[in-house]
Scaffold this motif. Sequence first.
Motif, mmCIF file in Angstrom:
data_model
loop_
_atom_site.group_PDB
_atom_site.id
_atom_site.type_symbol
_atom_site.label_atom_id
_atom_site.label_comp_id
_atom_site.label_asym_id
_atom_site.label_seq_id
_atom_site.Cartn_x
_atom_site.Cartn_y
_atom_site.Cartn_z
ATOM 1 N N CYS A 84 4.732 16.969 -89.000
ATOM 2 C CA CYS A 84 4.296 18.234 -88.384
ATOM 3 C C CYS A 84 4.948 19.410 -89.121
ATOM 4 C CB CYS A 84 4.666 18.265 -86.907
ATOM 5 S SG CYS A 84 4.244 19.836 -86.127
ATOM 6 N N THR B 226 5.106 22.564 -88.407
ATOM 7 C CA THR B 226 5.662 23.676 -87.624
ATOM 8 C C THR B 226 6.712 23.231 -86.617
ATOM 9 O OG1 THR B 226 4.044 23.474 -85.847
ATOM 10 C CG2 THR B 226 3.418 24.855 -87.732
ATOM 11 N N GLY B 227 6.874 21.933 -86.481
ATOM 12 C CA GLY B 227 7.808 21.445 -85.464
ATOM 13 C C GLY B 227 7.196 21.433 -84.075
ATOM 14 N N ALA B 228 5.875 21.653 -83.988
ATOM 15 C CA ALA B 228 5.216 21.612 -82.677
ATOM 16 C C ALA B 228 5.350 20.214 -82.072
ATOM 17 C CB ALA B 228 3.758 21.995 -82.808
ATOM 18 N N HIS C 94 7.405 17.149 -81.376
ATOM 19 C CA HIS C 94 8.854 16.932 -81.324
ATOM 20 C C HIS C 94 9.182 15.873 -80.293
ATOM 21 C CE1 HIS C 94 7.888 19.774 -78.131
ATOM 22 N NE2 HIS C 94 9.033 19.466 -77.544
ATOM 23 N N THR D 175 4.143 21.217 -78.607
ATOM 24 C CA THR D 175 4.197 22.560 -78.020
ATOM 25 C C THR D 175 2.919 23.292 -78.421
ATOM 26 O OG1 THR D 175 6.583 22.535 -78.413
ATOM 27 C CG2 THR D 175 5.600 24.657 -77.830
ATOM 28 N N GLU E 259 1.805 26.267 -78.204
ATOM 29 C CA GLU E 259 1.945 27.584 -78.833
ATOM 30 C C GLU E 259 2.357 27.469 -80.306
ATOM 31 O OE1 GLU E 259 3.594 26.723 -75.970
ATOM 32 O OE2 GLU E 259 2.133 27.642 -74.626
ATOM 33 N N ALA E 260 3.105 26.397 -80.626
ATOM 34 C CA ALA E 260 3.608 26.248 -81.998
ATOM 35 C C ALA E 260 2.642 25.472 -82.885
ATOM 36 C CB ALA E 260 4.967 25.544 -81.979
ATOM 37 N N CYS E 261 1.627 24.884 -82.280
ATOM 38 C CA CYS E 261 0.701 24.030 -83.037
ATOM 39 C C CYS E 261 -0.347 24.883 -83.733
ATOM 40 C CB CYS E 261 0.026 23.040 -82.088
ATOM 41 S SG CYS E 261 -1.244 22.056 -82.894
ATOM 42 N N ILE E 262 -0.541 24.636 -85.028
ATOM 43 C CA ILE E 262 -1.557 25.397 -85.776
ATOM 44 C C ILE E 262 -2.856 24.599 -85.929
ATOM 45 C CG2 ILE E 262 0.065 26.882 -87.019
ATOM 46 C CD1 ILE E 262 -0.208 24.862 -89.403
ATOM 47 N N HIS F 109 -5.194 23.593 -80.205
ATOM 48 C CA HIS F 109 -3.978 22.848 -80.509
ATOM 49 C C HIS F 109 -4.215 21.351 -80.330
ATOM 50 C CE1 HIS F 109 -3.291 22.035 -76.249
ATOM 51 N NE2 HIS F 109 -3.736 23.253 -76.056
#
Lengths: 177, 749
Positions: free
Chosen positions: A69, A71-73, A75, A85, A87-90, A111
């Motif tokens: 991943c 972006t670290g979405a 985890h 997450t 919001e963090a997922c592109i 997402h």
Amino acid sequence: MRYGMAIDTLKCVGCADCVVACQTENKVPIGYCRDWITETVDGTYPLVEVELRSERCNHCENSPCVRCCPTGASHIIEGGIVLVTPEACIGCSACIESCPYDARYTHPSGHVDKCTFCHHRVEKGLNTACTSVCPTHCIYFGDLDNPRSDVSLALKNRKYKALAPEAGTGPQIFYLI
Amino acid sequence: MEKSRRNFIKVSALGVGGAMALGSSWNLVNASVFDSSKGEEVLSSEGKKLKRYPTYCEVCFWKCAGWVYLDEEGGIEKIIGNEKDTHCEGRLCPRGTGGVGMFSDPDRLKTPLIRVKKEDGDIFQEASWEEALDLIASKFSGIKEKYGAPSVALLKHGSPGKHFEHLFKAFGSDTIGEPAYAQCRGPREEGWAATFGGWVGSPEPTDIRDTKCLVLIGSHIGENMHNSQVQEMAQAIDKGSCIITVDPRMSTAATKSKYWLPIKPSTDIALLLAWMHVIIYDELYDAKHIEQNTHGFEELKKHVQTFTPEWAYGHTTIKPDVIRKTAHEMANAAPAVIVHPGRHVAWYGDDTQRGRAIAILNGLLGSWGKRGGFYLKESISVPKYPHPKYPHPKWDWKDLAKDYPMAKMGLTQEVIRASIPSEAGEHQVKAWLVAGTNLPKTIPNKAILKKAMEAVEFIAVVDTMPMDIVQHADVVLPECTYLERYDGIRSAANRTPSIALRMPARKPMYDSKPAWWIAKQLGERMGLGDYFNYNDYSEVIDWQLQQMGSSLEEMQHKGVKNFPRKSGSPYYQDGETIKLKTNTGKIELYSTELAALGFDPMPVFTKHPEPDPGFYRLIYGRAPMHTFSRTSNNANLSDLMDTNSLWMNPKTANVWGFSAGQEVYLKNQDGIISEFPIKIRVTERMRWDSVYMVHGFGHSNRKLTRAFGHGISDTDMITNVSIDPIMGGTGMRGNFVTFLTEKPEEAES
């Protein structure tokens, strides 16, 4: 603490109540699912073996989806639950490609989404929605590190397998056979 | 378009707008926290307050009690099982869990509709309740005046049926039928009654959780999600019980079985007789039990003398040693053995006798009233709310069923037949009220149904959804879903008696109304107001509950109330004499009742027609996520299964050159072609001489936006119907189909 699940293939009737329960609990949009039923058929009529299984994210110890991943979405939280997450997922889908279990999908809002082991319930001491609804009581959930948890007790005296162990991902879902 | 008095409405002005889109406003991260063991009011993770209301499920007929969780905006969040309920033990099946989709379906019937004739075909026009009810009341009253009240017939199913039954009896008509009898479990009830003196009933009093041997013959536990039975079968699996499944298809239950007997379809009675032969001639029975509790053992012994496993092998294709071994398994487990009576049993026209054969086998094994066999159920009767005496109808369903001496309920198909004018017909049906039953998907031999629907002067339909039957209505009344209404108290016959309450979790969506209100409104308009002496049905329920030592308030809080047994143990003690209401007071292995009526006192095996080359027997069944044809449009449930498929053995597919997923049309032995195509599922789970599909698909009403045209209707393909001479059941497994790869010019609809 290490959350895991055991599913008794000898009792699962493939009714998909786990799937509906997950959808209503987690507001999974119609047309998508975080868990699903598979059927494998071996042999030739009438010497046939059939296995019905409720499948979902395996919350792998060595999870390729988290590793890849960007972006670290994706985890891992306490207890080994793999989460995304939103919001963090592109929505790049790298995790979808890397998952040997095909456990992830892209949510209509963009997402990536998947099973959360109902962590919002679990942290309050409840079972996952699928476990709590299953009419045949074939899903056992709990802490694999606790020998008295439902899941540990279920695994204690039975033969079991995991799916795609060759992928080396360390799946935390086991199938009693 | 075909010109007839009442055109079939294909595209129409069915209710518009008004959808509140509750289902689609869900937020991904808004996950709520509740479990069947937790309290009455819970907070969602966003702090939304959720309140729970008791109900019992109406997605199928098992009637599991549950809790409906409502948010502050009136949205139904979730439905879960009531932990005190013996029908569900706190866990609903997928249909019950998916009941949410029944409520939130934007295709629901929203407002009353009245048929209006136009030059290019009829249309439905939205109407007020006043207009719709006035019209129905005047039509029914007019028919009563002209032909008599019994000429107005009620065809019904489920909870709304009860309210209309009251209306009809008050009106003077007992011309009532429901497909649950002649099209479903009637044959087994009469076969059982002839043996044990009473019906099996629903739920079946099978003590599966403690059984040592469960025999399923054409019974698909797990695919028919009869909740408590599925749960108990899982317990039996945990305990290592022996499961024996007889089915030409490897059903889900067969996959869980120690023995799967892939029987040749239509030969079940031969197997049952051979099992009796082994149990009797290998002396596997309990002689004391036979002596004490049964009538006609010697006659039965003589009767089955030649029905050896070797004889049965020739018919059933089940090997003799397997027949012997399984008979010994049953006998070793006896009396903790259940040969399950089955549920949908209207197959070949000799179904009462097959039900009898199953009952006799249980009688030989001594499982009646025994732990691990059949428990003695107990229920509480709900006191009748006082009303004036019903008038005596001049004729009723019994007159229509007079050719079938053991018919104990209205035969739907005879009510339908009596709607077609004929010189011989003494009793003519002129109008219908259809409530909660989708006749075109339920009643075989569609040509007769179609003729009847065209012949009757008036059809009113009450439903929650624009089912196929709605297209034939003159007036459509939108019923609210079970989540939005009161209905009668559920009194359950189980190991312990219990009652359950259904109350509205919220006010009805759109302009839909509960059936009790519709029945009362019609009653008042037809001068029967005295029979509806209440303003709200909750008054009736409260009065009944008070008589039973409870109250509406208590039940609104608890949902379910269990009562202690009054009839003693649910099991007979060892050596205790079994008491039955048969003529002899004993288990009738030889039926004195059937003999007196001129029928075979003991079941005989007769061969049934077999398919011509190129044709395959059509077998149909259930899927766990669907009930009849009523759930195919439910968003949550159609998401799990949105169509049926045609199960076909790879050998059969190979002969035809078919591949998995290919679409074919079916044509039956009478030349009837399916309206839609169906996808082939090539599977080793199916016998090569038959094909299988799940019942309840192939909807023809475009207003069902999810279900329309998905899969095909097995009922459409059933034109050869073998009527059971004993009780009038419609045997529906005697149909054969072949495959068409091209779309036919004009598909039969």
